[in-house]
Design an enzyme around this catalytic site. Structure first.
Site, short mmCIF file in Angstrom:
data_model
loop_
_atom_site.label_atom_id
_atom_site.label_comp_id
_atom_site.label_asym_id
_atom_site.label_seq_id
_atom_site.Cartn_x
_atom_site.Cartn_y
_atom_site.Cartn_z
CG ASN A 1 -0.38 -0.13 2.53
OD1 ASN A 1 0.66 -0.75 2.70
ND2 ASN A 1 -1.03 0.45 3.52
CB CYS B 1 -5.14 -1.39 -1.81
SG CYS B 1 -6.46 -0.63 -0.87
CD GLU C 1 -5.18 -5.99 -1.27
OE1 GLU C 1 -4.69 -4.83 -1.23
OE2 GLU C 1 -5.85 -6.47 -0.35
CB CYS D 1 -8.56 -4.49 -3.84
SG CYS D 1 -7.38 -3.15 -3.55
#
Ligand code: THU
Length: 137
Positions: free
Chosen positions: A42, A53, A55, A95
């Site tokens: 992140n 984020c 991901e 995400c």
């Protein structure tokens, strides 16, 4: 690349977290079908909303390099300074939707709690009644 290796790459990626505002450090490791792994952390911002984020960092790194097919994701999140066992941290809603653009609903997601421990779910479990590219075919 087995699950344990992917989990540990997520733990390693978490070390790169730039999170001076939340102090919540997240790492992700996304395994592509071609065997490559894209990691992410992140990345926060003083204006807050530009934060990204872990991901999506990993996903966007991959897609920006021409990789669009994935077979597994590992995620780990915990407050700065926290060591194992890490709490179970699921991808945020944004995400989940971003992943749904490129990943199949049966793709495993490892919610990593330690170097050799995780809870395994699928993207479909995290995103019931999804809306995605399949709906626009
Ligand atoms: N965060 C992630 O990177 N991934 C998640 O799955 C949950 C939340 C980040 C966003 C923000 O930098 C911090 O964790 C606290 O919300």
């Amino acid at each position: 690349m087995d699950k344990k290796e992917l989990a540990n790459l997520a733990i390693k990626a978490r070390q790169m977290s730039y999170s001076p505002y939340s102090h919540f450090q997240v790492g992700a490791a996304l395994l592509a079908k071609d065997g490559r792994v894209f990691t992410g952390c992140n990345i926060e911002n003083a204006a807050y909303t530009p934060s990204n984020c872990a991901e999506r960092t990993a996903l966007f790194k991959a897609v920006s390099e021409g990789v669009r097919e994935f077979s597994m994701l590992a995620v780990v999140g915990a407050a700065a300074g926290q060591s194992e066992p890490f709490p179970v941290t699921g991808p945020c809603g944004v995400c989940r939707q971003a992943l749904n653009e490129f990943c199949e609903l049966d793709m495993p997601i490892l919610l990593v709690t330690g170097a050799d421990s995780w809870e395994e779910v699928t993207l479909g479990q995290l995103l019931p009644y999804d809306f995605g590219p399949r709906d626009l075919k």
